[in-house]
Design a protein around this motif. Structure first.
Motif, short mmCIF file in Angstrom:
data_model
loop_
_atom_site.label_atom_id
_atom_site.label_comp_id
_atom_site.label_asym_id
_atom_site.label_seq_id
_atom_site.Cartn_x
_atom_site.Cartn_y
_atom_site.Cartn_z
N LYS A 144 -1.37 -14.36 -69.55
CA LYS A 144 -0.84 -14.16 -68.68
C LYS A 144 -0.51 -13.36 -68.52
O LYS A 144 0.22 -12.91 -67.23
CB LYS A 144 0.75 -14.82 -70.06
N GLN A 145 -0.78 -11.79 -68.49
CA GLN A 145 -0.58 -10.73 -67.73
C GLN A 145 -1.29 -10.70 -67.08
O GLN A 145 -1.07 -10.08 -65.62
CB GLN A 145 -1.18 -9.23 -69.24
N LEU A 146 -2.71 -11.14 -66.54
CA LEU A 146 -4.02 -11.03 -65.43
C LEU A 146 -3.19 -11.82 -64.71
O LEU A 146 -3.31 -11.20 -63.03
CB LEU A 146 -4.68 -11.31 -65.51
N GLU A 147 -2.18 -13.23 -65.12
CA GLU A 147 -1.70 -13.84 -63.86
C GLU A 147 -0.59 -13.06 -63.26
O GLU A 147 -0.99 -13.62 -61.65
CB GLU A 147 -1.82 -14.99 -65.01
N VAL A 148 -0.05 -12.50 -63.95
CA VAL A 148 1.53 -11.62 -62.78
C VAL A 148 0.84 -10.32 -62.62
O VAL A 148 0.78 -10.69 -61.17
CB VAL A 148 1.98 -11.45 -64.12
N MET A 149 -0.33 -10.22 -63.07
CA MET A 149 -0.93 -9.05 -61.99
C MET A 149 -2.22 -9.64 -60.80
O MET A 149 -1.89 -9.13 -59.52
CB MET A 149 -2.21 -8.70 -63.30
N SER A 150 -2.14 -10.62 -60.81
CA SER A 150 -2.68 -11.84 -59.76
C SER A 150 -1.89 -11.91 -58.91
O SER A 150 -2.41 -11.81 -57.44
CB SER A 150 -4.01 -12.46 -60.43
N GLU A 151 -0.71 -12.22 -59.26
CA GLU A 151 0.05 -12.71 -58.12
C GLU A 151 0.79 -11.78 -58.29
O GLU A 151 0.52 -11.52 -56.34
CB GLU A 151 1.69 -13.51 -58.99
N THR A 152 0.72 -10.87 -58.08
CA THR A 152 1.45 -9.51 -57.86
C THR A 152 0.17 -8.61 -56.54
O THR A 152 0.95 -8.44 -55.97
CB THR A 152 2.22 -8.39 -58.67
N PHE A 153 -0.81 -8.96 -56.94
CA PHE A 153 -1.88 -8.94 -56.07
C PHE A 153 -1.83 -9.42 -54.50
O PHE A 153 -1.97 -8.70 -53.56
CB PHE A 153 -2.92 -8.35 -57.14
N LYS A 154 -1.51 -10.67 -54.98
CA LYS A 154 -1.83 -11.40 -54.04
C LYS A 154 -0.34 -11.49 -53.64
O LYS A 154 -0.68 -11.93 -51.45
CB LYS A 154 -1.66 -12.95 -54.42
N LYS A 155 0.67 -11.10 -53.72
CA LYS A 155 1.75 -10.29 -52.63
C LYS A 155 1.81 -9.40 -51.81
O LYS A 155 1.82 -9.22 -50.22
CB LYS A 155 3.12 -10.71 -53.35
N ALA A 156 0.89 -8.28 -52.47
CA ALA A 156 0.79 -7.42 -51.43
C ALA A 156 0.41 -7.63 -51.03
O ALA A 156 0.02 -6.60 -49.56
CB ALA A 156 -0.55 -6.47 -52.55
N GLY A 157 -1.91 -8.56 -50.77
CA GLY A 157 -1.98 -8.54 -49.38
C GLY A 157 -1.84 -9.78 -48.46
O GLY A 157 -1.98 -9.44 -47.50
N GLU A 158 -0.30 -10.59 -48.39
CA GLU A 158 0.12 -12.10 -48.00
C GLU A 158 0.90 -9.90 -46.94
O GLU A 158 0.61 -10.32 -45.96
CB GLU A 158 0.82 -11.80 -48.41
N ALA A 159 1.50 -9.47 -47.68
CA ALA A 159 2.42 -8.33 -47.07
C ALA A 159 1.17 -7.61 -46.08
O ALA A 159 1.00 -7.38 -44.99
CB ALA A 159 3.08 -7.35 -47.86
N ASN A 160 0.13 -6.58 -46.57
CA ASN A 160 -0.82 -6.61 -45.72
C ASN A 160 -1.38 -7.37 -44.39
O ASN A 160 -1.10 -6.75 -43.63
CB ASN A 160 -2.80 -5.48 -46.60
N VAL A 161 -1.68 -8.63 -44.85
CA VAL A 161 -2.44 -9.13 -43.54
C VAL A 161 -1.01 -9.28 -42.75
O VAL A 161 -1.34 -9.56 -41.89
CB VAL A 161 -2.23 -10.70 -44.33
N GLU A 162 0.21 -10.09 -42.90
CA GLU A 162 1.43 -10.35 -41.76
C GLU A 162 1.63 -8.80 -40.97
O GLU A 162 1.67 -8.56 -39.95
CB GLU A 162 3.25 -10.10 -42.33
N SER A 163 1.21 -7.44 -42.13
CA SER A 163 1.00 -6.01 -40.99
C SER A 163 -0.62 -6.18 -40.12
O SER A 163 0.10 -5.52 -39.08
CB SER A 163 0.98 -4.87 -41.80
N LEU A 164 -0.86 -6.50 -40.79
CA LEU A 164 -2.50 -6.49 -39.87
C LEU A 164 -2.26 -7.45 -38.35
O LEU A 164 -2.96 -7.19 -37.29
CB LEU A 164 -3.50 -7.07 -40.40
N LYS A 165 -1.16 -8.54 -38.36
CA LYS A 165 -1.16 -9.63 -37.88
C LYS A 165 -0.41 -8.92 -36.73
O LYS A 165 -0.64 -9.24 -34.93
CB LYS A 165 -0.80 -10.81 -38.04
#
Length: 359
Positions: A144-165
């Motif tokens: 569960k702890q790693l799933e939370v970390m994975s979701e946090t990492f995924k959201k950070a990635g989405e923000a970076n992708v939006e900045s890249l766009k």
């Protein structure tokens, strides 16, 4: 004062009881420094087992060594006013110190001592987590702890992708960035199966530092401590490869995947994955020892060594070459290819450290 095993039960006029009380006080001081001082405390914590080691090496009585740990535990409880801190001290510091003291006092090899101490660190860590979790309402589910970390990492990635766009990046760059974050998030999510391996790795590092700290102090007091073998002589014995093969069989016989299995198959697969991961690291270290042996043998200068190590750790081709060298070495003994073989009394090659290797 000098510590020599088997000497009389007094040191510079101090009897066993007085010296035990002194060591208990030093142990408590080191623990409190480790608890309240951030930087110096980290160093102090690695020296915490040393008073117990000195007590056991000097008098050779494990019962009295354990008594010193209990007295120190009582002092910690009185000074901190927290029974939980005392329990943490006893399990986290006292147990490891007693094990380390016994192994060094029994003149066991350095590698055996470190491995046994690592097992004690693992046991104490698991015990402390199981006791602390209900008291502090912690969730011990690594998955569960790693799933939370994975979701946090995924959201950070989405923000970076939006900045890249917004910056006007090409479609290919955006697609590669999305793919990278998606794969990284899945990798983080699946790392829970290697939690036992991570725990063992951290325990080995902790035990290694504790052993080296104790060895430094003991040698300063003119007490012999078994040294670690030279890195160029490190070798995995060929028989342990069968354990690696068993791990591969467990992975394949239980389905290979990490999330689809249930019941016994799930835990057998978990064991197989951790065995596989542990031996891949072990074979890589063995391969590094082979490389280091030949660099020492051919007197390669330091700059060239550092460059080669850089390639090994950061270039996949060199990494795989070292890994396969470590896997093959227990079978064909790569380090003897250019050295004369010395048969033992049974007519077979001696596979010990003295067998034809430069020391």
């Amino acid at each position: 004062m000098q510590f020599q095993p088997g000497a009389p039960t007094r040191v510079n006029g101090l009897n066993q009881t007085t010296l035990g009380a002194l060591f208990a006080a030093i142990l408590v001081v080191l623990f409190l420094i480790g608890r309240y001082l951030p930087v110096i405390g980290t160093i102090a914590m690695f020296f915490c087992p040393v008073p117990l080691v000195l007590m056991h090496v000097r008098f050779g009585n494990i019962k009295n060594t354990a008594l010193v740990a209990l007295v120190a535990t009582a002092l910690v409880s009185i000074m901190t006013g927290s029974p939980f801190s005392a329990f943490f001290f006893l399990i986290g510091v006292g147990l490891q110190g007693i094990v380390l003291a016994y192994m060094i006092g029994a003149r066991k090899s350095a590698l055996s001592t470190i491995f046994v101490c690592a097992l004690s660190v693992m046991a104490s860590t698991v015990t402390l987590l199981l006791v602390a979790a209900p008291l502090m309402e912690m969730d011990l589910s690594v998955k569960k702890q790693l799933e939370v970390m994975s979701e946090t990492f995924k959201k950070a990635g989405e923000a970076n992708v939006e900045s890249l766009k917004k910056s006007g990046a090409s479609e290919e760059q955006i697609k590669n960035m999305e793919q990278f974050y998606s794969q990284a998030a899945e990798a983080v999510r699946g790392m829970y199966i290697y939690a036992p391996l991570f725990l063992l790795g951290s325990a080995l590092i902790s035990a290694f530092i504790n052993y080296m700290a104790a060895a430094v102090v003991l040698r300063r007091l003119n007490c012999e401590v078994p040294p670690l073998p030279e890195f160029k002589l490190w070798r995995v014995h060929w028989t342990v490869i069968w354990v690696f093969i068993c791990g591969l069989l467990l992975i394949n016989l239980t389905g290979g995947g990490a999330g689809e299995r249930t019941g016994a198959a799930k835990y057998l697969g978990l064991i197989g994955h951790n065995i596989n991961g542990a031996f891949l690291m072990l074979f890589f270290i063995n391969g590094l020892a082979v490389v280091h042996f030949y660099m020492v043998h051919f007197k390669v200068n330091m700059a060239a060594r550092m460059f080669l190590y850089f390639l090994i750790f950061f270039h996949p081709l060199f990494y795989m070459a070292v890994l396969f060298s470590g896997l093959a070495d227990p079978w064909i003994d790569i380090r003897r290819l250019d050295t004369p073989q010395t048969p033992d009394s049974n007519g077979t090659d001696d596979n010990s450290n003295e067998g034809g290797l430069d020391k």
